[in-house]
Design an enzyme around this catalytic site. Structure first.
Site, PDB file in Angstrom:
ATOM      1  N   ASP A  70     -18.035 -13.441 -41.186  1.00  0.00           N
ATOM      2  CA  ASP A  70     -18.881 -14.176 -40.271  1.00  0.00           C
ATOM      3  C   ASP A  70     -19.620 -15.236 -41.103  1.00  0.00           C
ATOM      4  OD1 ASP A  70     -20.781 -13.124 -37.331  1.00  0.00           O
ATOM      5  OD2 ASP A  70     -20.311 -15.112 -38.128  1.00  0.00           O
TER       6      ASP A  70
HETATM    7  C1  GLC Z   1     -22.138 -16.951 -35.728  1.00  0.00           C
HETATM    8  C2  GLC Z   1     -21.685 -15.709 -34.998  1.00  0.00           C
HETATM    9  C3  GLC Z   1     -20.206 -15.646 -34.811  1.00  0.00           C
HETATM   10  C4  GLC Z   1     -19.658 -17.054 -34.697  1.00  0.00           C
HETATM   11  C5  GLC Z   1     -19.826 -17.700 -36.050  1.00  0.00           C
HETATM   12  C6  GLC Z   1     -19.333 -19.156 -36.052  1.00  0.00           C
HETATM   13  O1  GLC Z   1     -23.225 -16.647 -36.549  1.00  0.00           O
HETATM   14  O2  GLC Z   1     -22.115 -14.453 -35.471  1.00  0.00           O
HETATM   15  O3  GLC Z   1     -19.959 -14.868 -33.628  1.00  0.00           O
HETATM   16  O4  GLC Z   1     -18.295 -17.017 -34.330  1.00  0.00           O
HETATM   17  O5  GLC Z   1     -21.171 -17.649 -36.495  1.00  0.00           O
HETATM   18  O6  GLC Z   1     -20.140 -19.919 -35.232  1.00  0.00           O
END
Ligand code: GLC
Length: 740
Positions: free
Chosen positions: A279
């Site tokens: 993430d």
């Molecule tokens: C965010 C979220 C994730 C998302 C990623 C990219 O913090 O936790 O669900 O896909 O970053 O935006």
């Protein structure tokens, strides 16, 4: 045959072969390419950046030429993406295409209801259609990877990301997550209109302690497997192309370096050959978690655990080369990660398709029709005691009150940054269109859902007085829902409750429509309304959907995908709970505590609120009534190798055609590990005309009765089981059978 036709036929055949790219070819091509790559290029593929602005900077162009990045998220415009792809494929040494990712969570330009709202439809076909529309719009603009579906089981409405979830139940969430994967990925990933889906957030992110986002998760393995991993397993079965690790620690180990999740379960048990992305900076966040000394340590832990691509933080690019050179990271682990990335890119056809000419996509009548259908089916009628709904012709003038009645951005909900406000039709606009401006009055009453003022109340009250009925739009604006939007209270924000008091004091019939990204608590508000419709954040076409539902041109069919508590103090509260040794009984409602001489009520409940939820899982009303009867079990004994069927009659005993979502639950009455009082094992949406009676049948196999035992093995144990065919998790017709 005319040469042109021959040409077409050959092209179609070639296309068919291309789309159905067999696996061996992909693996062969992956190995051939991998063998040519140097270590820097390999590490480049493992790096995803969010820093491609518009227009593309010379630095980014130079980095793409050098193979610095394998993927971008949130990157530029369609033209930028096409230019970046051209540079990657024509000007870098090996011409490896880039993969552009985006959070296409519930629509792209056309926004569908938030996932929790889509879960309320209990309609896998519609959910798949919504994902397909989103894929088409995103792919047209060069996005070939979405960070969806999010399938974290959520039993805590304080957690803002419950909005993105598919609710509290593993069976419903797994069924719908698989439908979304099919929608995004289509029949073939190589179809230029397909996009890779992403099972996130792996794992158990929704069990964050106290409902506080990013917080610690402590789960026994039985619960992890039984509840939180189940939707991911279903998505894996559906062929989801990627997984994303979650921010949280699981039992003290960050998911982004959790070998139990990533090696033992995902790769060894589930035999997964897709790609795993971290993430957003979750790799280097392990320093703050206190499990990595520094970025170098974090990179080593993540790549060793099996995270193939690092999102945004640059610990892989900064440290993996030296970690390999010092023997702290095996080249084999690097190669494994790069194989997973290249395999995905080959499967997507990125090497074989010409770079798509940049195009801005617009909503189509088809996408808007699907969005309206989804908004209609996601709305849940929670109360309609006096038959106030549907609003009849006696309502000549209608007062619309509340800021959420006319807020294009708010009704799209969280994760709707590509949604086009100009496509949105608000409820106010829809009522004006359907009834004519002369019959619709409007007063915002409040500036927004958080507004603490009351200066707008007099105008709202006056507007209500001049109408025959009032539709009060309440709830949460968009920024109160989603990531990092946990709330310690679940009541209506601001002075909305006071607005309800003021408007209902006029004595006019009041319909309350709640737009929110989570279950809220509104017991007293519901008491002052003749009807309550829960619409979540309904998306682009929420307006016409809500107006048509209230005017009876459509009938509500939504059913709760998550339990609604009476108060936040009951959280977590969910239907598939254990019975305990002292289950409270219905007669203990109304909170009797006996007296000092004859104390009563030594059961698992509260003394200051009823132990039951405000509204149970699976609940929802219609504009008709349904009767359940004649439960039949095909045999009282289910043999280990056989199957039985459970059926019941469902009758539309009202006066309007409507859809009922018939639910099938089981209970294992005695097992080596205590089992929930109910578990959903099937559901079916049936459309019934007034008076129509339908027999609904569910098959049952021994495997459907399996659970994880103390040894964390999936087992079935002989004994007696109870079954229900029901309108929700609190009612239904039931019977018993024996598993031998
Ligand atoms: C965010 C979220 C994730 C998302 C990623 C990219 O913090 O936790 O669900 O896909 O970053 O935006």
């Amino acid at each position: 045959m005319h040469s042109f036709l021959w040409t077409v036929l050959v092209a179609l055949l070639a296309g068919a072969v291309l789309l159905a790219e067999p696996q061996p070819d992909v693996d062969r091509r992956v190995e051939a390419l991998l063998a040519q790559m140097n270590l820097e290029e390999k590490i480049g593929q493992m790096s995803q950046s969010t820093s491609m602005s518009t227009p593309i900077s010379d630095r980014i162009k130079a980095e793409i030429r050098s193979g610095r990045w394998g993927s971008f998220l949130n990157a530029g415009s369609p033209a930028d993406r096409a230019e970046a792809q051209r540079i990657a494929m024509k000007e870098s040494r090996l011409g490896i295409p880039l993969l552009f990712g985006r959070d296409v969570i519930h629509g792209y330009k056309t926004i569908f209801p938030i996932p929790l709202g889509q879960a309320a439809t209990w309609d896998p076909e519609l959910v798949e259609r919504a994902a397909r529309e989103a894929a088409h719009e995103a792919a047209t603009e060069g996005i070939r990877w979405t960070f969806a579906p999010m399938m974290d089981i959520a039993r805590d409405p304080r957690w803002g990301r419950v909005a993105e979830s598919l609710g509290e139940d593993p069976y419903l969430a797994g069924t719908l997550a698989a439908a979304m994967v099919r929608g995004y990925q289509g029949r073939s990933l190589a179809d230029p209109m397909s996009i890779a889906a992403c099972a996130k957030h792996f794992a158990a992110y929704g069990a964050a302690e106290a409902g506080r986002d990013y917080n610690s998760v402590w789960l026994p393995e039985i619960l992890l497997r039984e509840i939180y991993l189940e939707p991911f397993r279903a998505a894996r079965e559906a062929g989801v192309a990627t997984f994303m690790t979650s921010f949280n620690t699981l039992n003290g180990v960050p998911a982004t370096a959790n070998r139990f999740l990533l090696r033992d379960i995902l790769r060894a048990e589930w035999k997964y050959d897709g790609m795993v992305v971290s993430d957003y900076e979750s790799v280097t966040e392990m320093i703050r978690h206190g499990t990595a000394r520094d970025a170098r340590d974090a990179a080593r832990e993540a790549v060793t655990a099996g995270v193939d691509m690092e999102m945004v933080s640059t610990s892989y690019f900064d440290h993996l080369k030296s970690l390999v050179e010092t023997g702290q990271v095996k080249v084999a682990d690097i190669d494994s990660a790069v194989r997973n990335i290249l395999r995905l890119k080959f499967r997507l056809g990125l090497f074989d398709h010409p770079i798509p000419a940049p195009r801005e996509v617009a909503a189509t009548p088809g996408s808007l029709e699907a969005a309206e259908r989804a908004a209609t089916e996601s709305a849940i009628l929670l109360k309609n005691e006096t038959g106030l709904l549907p609003l009849g012709d006696s309502v000549r003038t209608l007062a619309i009150v509340g800021p959420l009645a006319d807020s294009r951005v708010d009704q799209m909900g969280t994760w709707s940054m590509d949604g086009r406000p100009e496509y949105v039709e608000t409820p106010l606009a829809a009522f004006q269109k359907l009834l004519g401006n002369g019959r619709v009055l409007y007063a915002a009453g409040l500036k927004n859902s958080r507004d603490l003022g009351r200066e707008g109340f007099p105008a709202a009250v006056d507007t209500a007085r001049r109408a025959d009925a009032v539709v009060l739009f309440l709830g949460e604006e968009q920024i109160l829902s989603g990531e990092a939007r946990s709330r310690a209270f679940l009541n209506l924000p601001g002075t909305q409750e006071a607005l309800v008091d003021a408007v209902s004091a006029t004595g006019k019939p009041v319909v309350v429509v709640i737009m929110a990204g989570r279950p809220l608590t509104f017991h007293d508000v519901a008491g002052k309304a003749g009807a309550v419709l829960y619409t979540w954040h309904p998306g682009t076409m929420g307006g016409p959907a809500i107006a048509k539902l209230l005017l009876g041109r459509a009938a509500p069919s939504g059913r709760l995908p998550i339990t609604f508590p009476r108060t936040v103090g009951q959280v977590p509260i969910y239907y598939a709970h254990l019975n305990t040794g002292r289950p409270p009984s219905e007669r203990e409602l109304g909170i009797p505590a006996g007296n000092p001489v004859q104390p009563q009520g030594y059961t698992s409940k509260y003394i200051d609120v009823d132990f039951t939820p405000e509204y149970p899982f699976g609940f929802g009303l219609s504009y008709t009534t349904f009767e359940y009867s004649d439960l039949r079990i095909s045999s009282p004994i289910l043999q280990g190798t056989g199957s039985i069927t459970v059926s019941a009659s469902v009758t539309n005993s009202g006066s309007r055609e409507a859809v009922e979502t018939v639910q099938f639950y089981i209970r294992d009455l005695v097992a080596s590990v205590a089992q929930p009082v109910r578990k959903l094992k099937g559901f079916e949406r049936v459309l019934l005309k007034p008076g129509e009676r339908r027999t609904v049948t569910f098959p049952l196999h021994p495997a459907d009765l399996a659970f994880y035992n103390e040894q964390k093995r999936l087992v079935t144990e002989p004994g007696r089981f109870q079954v229900w065919i029901a309108p929700d998790a609190a009612r239904g017709v039931s019977g018993e059978f024996e598993l031998r």
